[in-house]
Each structure stands twice: as structure tokens, then as C-alpha cells.
Design an enzyme around this catalytic site. Sequence first.
Site, PDB file in Angstrom:
ATOM      1  N   LYS A   1      18.586  13.332 -16.390  1.00 31.19           N
ATOM      2  CA  LYS A   1      19.369  13.002 -15.189  1.00 31.19           C
ATOM      3  C   LYS A   1      18.396  12.595 -14.081  1.00 31.19           C
ATOM      4  O   LYS A   1      17.784  13.431 -13.428  1.00 31.19           O
ATOM      5  CB  LYS A   1      20.209  14.193 -14.753  1.00 31.19           C
ATOM      6  CG  LYS A   1      21.177  13.863 -13.605  1.00 31.19           C
ATOM      7  CD  LYS A   1      22.152  14.998 -13.350  1.00 31.19           C
ATOM      8  CE  LYS A   1      23.118  14.667 -12.210  1.00 31.19           C
ATOM      9  NZ  LYS A   1      22.459  14.492 -10.893  1.00 31.19           N
TER      10      LYS A   1
ATOM     11  N   GLU B   1      20.872  12.586 -21.961  1.00 33.71           N
ATOM     12  CA  GLU B   1      19.973  11.721 -21.177  1.00 33.71           C
ATOM     13  C   GLU B   1      19.344  12.540 -20.054  1.00 33.71           C
ATOM     14  O   GLU B   1      19.979  13.469 -19.534  1.00 33.71           O
ATOM     15  CB  GLU B   1      20.764  10.566 -20.545  1.00 33.71           C
ATOM     16  CG  GLU B   1      21.429   9.652 -21.537  1.00 33.71           C
ATOM     17  CD  GLU B   1      22.396   8.689 -20.859  1.00 33.71           C
ATOM     18  OE1 GLU B   1      22.267   8.448 -19.650  1.00 33.71           O
ATOM     19  OE2 GLU B   1      23.299   8.202 -21.553  1.00 33.71           O
TER      20      GLU B   1
HETATM   21  N1  LIG Z   1      21.475  10.242 -12.803  1.00 30.21           N
HETATM   22  C1  LIG Z   1      21.513   9.876 -14.078  1.00 30.21           C
HETATM   23  O1  LIG Z   1      20.466   9.736 -14.732  1.00 30.21           O
HETATM   24  C2  LIG Z   1      22.840   9.611 -14.711  1.00 30.21           C
HETATM   25  C3  LIG Z   1      23.997   9.650 -13.918  1.00 30.21           C
HETATM   26  C4  LIG Z   1      25.251   9.392 -14.503  1.00 30.21           C
HETATM   27  C5  LIG Z   1      26.486   9.428 -13.735  1.00 30.21           C
HETATM   28  O2  LIG Z   1      26.468   9.660 -12.504  1.00 30.21           O
HETATM   29  C6  LIG Z   1      27.729   9.171 -14.438  1.00 30.21           C
HETATM   30  C7  LIG Z   1      28.958   9.213 -13.763  1.00 30.21           C
HETATM   31  C8  LIG Z   1      30.107   8.972 -14.500  1.00 30.21           C
HETATM   32  F1  LIG Z   1      31.295   9.023 -13.884  1.00 30.21           F
HETATM   33  C9  LIG Z   1      30.080   8.675 -15.870  1.00 30.21           C
HETATM   34  C10 LIG Z   1      28.845   8.635 -16.533  1.00 30.21           C
HETATM   35  C11 LIG Z   1      27.688   8.883 -15.815  1.00 30.21           C
HETATM   36  O3  LIG Z   1      26.487   8.844 -16.502  1.00 30.21           O
HETATM   37  C12 LIG Z   1      25.301   9.094 -15.884  1.00 30.21           C
HETATM   38  N2  LIG Z   1      24.184   9.052 -16.644  1.00 30.21           N
HETATM   39  C13 LIG Z   1      22.966   9.299 -16.095  1.00 30.21           C
HETATM   40  N3  LIG Z   1      21.857   9.240 -16.916  1.00 30.21           N
END
Ligand SMILES: NC(=O)c1cc2c(=O)c3cc(F)ccc3oc2nc1N
Length: 324
Positions: free
Chosen positions: A112, A110
Site C-alpha cells: 500500500k 499489493e
Molecule cells: N495505495 C495503494 O497502493 C493502493 C490503493 C488502492 C485504493 O485506494 C483502492 C480503492 C478502491 F476503491 C479499490 C481498489 C483500490 O486499490 C488500491 N490499491 C493500491 N495498491
Amino acid sequence: MNSQERIQELRKELEKYNYEYHVLDTPSVSDYEYDKRMQELVSLEEEYPELITADSPSQRVGGKPLDAFEKVQHVIPMLSLGNAFNEEDLRDFDKRVQDGIGEQVSYVCELKIDGLAISLRYEDGLFVQGATRGDGTTGEDITVNLRTIRSIPLRMPEGETIEVRGEAFMPHRSFIALNEAKEENGEEPFANPRNAAAGSLRQLDPKIAASRNLDIFLYGVGQWDAGELESHSERLEYLKKLGFKTNPEWRKCATIEEVIAYVQEWTEARNQLNYEIDGIVIKVDHLDQQEELGFTAKGPRWAIAYKFPAEEAITKLTDIELSV
Ligand SMILES: NC(=O)c1cc2c(=O)c3cc(F)ccc3oc2nc1N
């Protein structure tokens, strides 16, 4: 048709138009048509205030400013991701995961989003509470400000009781406009869209938050008793089915090679987006494999955040201005 029926009809239409515009990005009516129906709803609700409900489209922007934000305890902690800075770190992550599971593991990648982590709780389909990550266990209740984000549904037709998690952010266009306005008023501009989004959601007056044109991408699930899906990718599809805005660029990757290719692709393509990303999040797809890998004190062993090399901040900002 009596006034109550007309109010119900207007709400349905306005929720549909709002969803098409802010979640699907494909409006089916002009702003004029939308505003006309909103005005009719507001005047009918003024005439019959006993018919106003919290999930009415007219109730997105709250009344008076708060004195402070209440604290919220996260039943399931909102943890942070470990970082990877290069291809070797990604291969090490893959090795740890394969060793831990002992069989082939597939991933979901994904973008971020560079914003702030948010939790949204729905009870019987109604948006009841939204909170920041805070220290992972205790966050701040910023429900009144999150209600102003138009892509967040105030009600889900499915009536689901679920906690969903995502990243609230400020699109480039909103960031540029906000900083231009701040400079015109001789105020200090925000350094980057993440600070601007965080500052906007921490406003005690929801009218200010509403004026900042924030958005959100949902990417995960917190507390969900009815949850019975097998994989993270199925969850992303389910979030979309519930009416949430999910980032369209996520992709299943069968091997770490495919992950590295995805990382390479977006290292080059990220400047074409109209929002900031600071990396790529890689997650083990199957939920039973996530369970098997578990967590360290800091965060999940089944996910990692690849961070893009820091660009020269100034050039990045001028890039944004040029592309807007
Ligand atoms: N900023 C982001 O686009 C984003 C951030 C997180 C997380 O911070 C995150 C933290 C966890 F402990 C677990 C999954 C996560 O999945 C995540 N997935 C994302 N797409």
C-alpha cells in the site's frame, strides 16, 4: 533523412531511453547520451515549431503556471478502502468474502503505497488527462503536473483508450533532498513523503512539480470499454505490458494464510524500500467475484487495506536517513 524523419527518430529513441530508465530502472545509455539527443530534438523543434506534438518527450514540463486547477468528474468513482488492523480483522474479511461468494476465493496482495490516488486517462494511446481522487466523485485536473512524472508514458504504442489508476508518491531520496533544501532556505520541511507528494502535485507551476522527482505505481483500471480480462492479476500484467510502472512486489495468495504471511513479511521488510508504504492492500483476484461482492457506500467489499501499526515517526525518519 529530412528533419521530420530525424525528429521522429529522436522521439522514439528518447521514449525508449526514458522507459528503460524510469519504468524498468535499467538505463541503456548514459545521461550524457540522453541529454545530447534531447538537445538535438529541442533545437529541431525550435527550427520547425509546426512539428511539435503534445506527446513529444520535449513537452513533459509545461509552460506558464496555471491560475487554478479545473474540476474533473470521475465516471467511475474513486472510492476508499476499509481498514484492517490485525490478523483477526483479516480473517473476518476473508470470512465475509467466502460467505458472500460461497466457494474458494483467491486474493492478490499489493504494497500500500503511501502517496495520493491518481487517475490517468488515455485516448487512442495519448495521455489526455490526469486527476486526483478528490472526494471520490470530483477530483482536480493536474494533468500538467502529472506529465512531469517521467515514468508516466505520454503515449502508448498500443493506442489503447483506457483510464488507469495508481498512487503517485515521493521516493525517500527525493523527500530527504527536498527537506534539506527547504531547511537551508529556512522553509518549513514536509512532515512526511505523502504530504510532500500531495503538495508537489498541487503546485500551479509545473516547473516546481517537475523539480520534485515524483513517481507513480499503477494498480488498477477505471473506465475501460474494451476491458475483457478475467482477474485483477491479469490487469496488473496488462498495465505493465502497456508500459506503465507497476509495483513488482504484488503477489497472488490462494488463502488468507498466505495473505497473513505476506503481511508479516512486509511488516518486517518495509524499511528496505526506497518509498513509504503504510500497509498492504488485499483484493479478491477474480473480477466476476469482485462484481458479485460489489461495494458499500464507502468502498469495495472485495478489497481491504491492512494498516501497519504506527511506528514512532521520528525513528522512522532517522531510519530513512540512515538507509539512504
Ligand atoms: N495505495 C495503494 O497502493 C493502493 C490503493 C488502492 C485504493 O485506494 C483502492 C480503492 C478502491 F476503491 C479499490 C481498489 C483500490 O486499490 C488500491 N490499491 C493500491 N495498491
